[in-house]
Design a protein around this motif. Structure first.
Motif, PDB file in Angstrom:
ATOM      1  N   ARG A 103       0.848  -1.366   0.114  1.00  0.00           N
ATOM      2  CA  ARG A 103       0.030   0.089   0.159  1.00  0.00           C
ATOM      3  C   ARG A 103       0.816   1.178  -0.128  1.00  0.00           C
ATOM      4  NH1 ARG A 103      -4.760  -1.403   4.408  1.00  0.00           N
ATOM      5  NH2 ARG A 103      -5.904  -3.044   2.957  1.00  0.00           N
ATOM      6  N   HIS A 104       1.838   1.090   0.775  1.00  0.00           N
ATOM      7  CA  HIS A 104       2.930   2.286   0.839  1.00  0.00           C
ATOM      8  C   HIS A 104       3.475   2.583  -0.477  1.00  0.00           C
ATOM      9  CE1 HIS A 104       6.045   4.806   2.870  1.00  0.00           C
ATOM     10  NE2 HIS A 104       5.189   5.224   3.164  1.00  0.00           N
ATOM     11  N   ARG A 129       1.196   4.324  -2.953  1.00  0.00           N
ATOM     12  CA  ARG A 129       1.051   5.621  -2.612  1.00  0.00           C
ATOM     13  C   ARG A 129       2.249   6.386  -3.035  1.00  0.00           C
ATOM     14  NH1 ARG A 129      -1.601   3.956   2.208  1.00  0.00           N
ATOM     15  NH2 ARG A 129       0.380   4.511   3.215  1.00  0.00           N
ATOM     16  N   HIS A 168       5.672   5.841  -1.617  1.00  0.00           N
ATOM     17  CA  HIS A 168       6.278   5.818  -0.660  1.00  0.00           C
ATOM     18  C   HIS A 168       6.293   7.202   0.163  1.00  0.00           C
ATOM     19  CE1 HIS A 168       7.998   1.766  -0.813  1.00  0.00           C
ATOM     20  NE2 HIS A 168       8.047   2.146  -2.081  1.00  0.00           N
ATOM     21  N   GLN A 169       4.922   7.805   0.233  1.00  0.00           N
ATOM     22  CA  GLN A 169       4.676   9.244   1.016  1.00  0.00           C
ATOM     23  C   GLN A 169       4.092   9.023   2.222  1.00  0.00           C
ATOM     24  OE1 GLN A 169       3.294  11.739  -1.906  1.00  0.00           O
ATOM     25  NE2 GLN A 169       4.829  11.343  -3.468  1.00  0.00           N
TER      26      GLN A 169
END
Length: 64
Positions: free
Chosen positions: A57-58, A61, A63-64
């Motif tokens: 999931r990260h 996105r 890696h924000q």
């Protein structure tokens, strides 16, 4: 030799690695990968699955 490289590329597209790789520059993903690696006991499978979901999931996105 080139055929092997093409076959490997096709296999990589078809068979996604079982665990997402945490990039070296993302501290949050590195922490989750460490928790995943150190998981022990009867709940190990659940912890590994949860950490994989968090990392994926990260990554989705950015890696924000």
């Amino acid at each position: 030799m080139a055929a092997a490289t093409t076959a490997q590329q096709q296999a990589a597209k078809l068979f996604i690695p079982p665990w997402p790789q945490a990039p070296a520059n993302c501290e949050r993903c590195q922490k989750w990968a460490k928790v995943r690696f150190l998981a022990k006991g009867p709940c190990r499978g659940t912890v590994v699955s949860d950490m994989n979901v968090l990392i994926r999931r990260h990554a989705a996105r950015g890696h924000q």
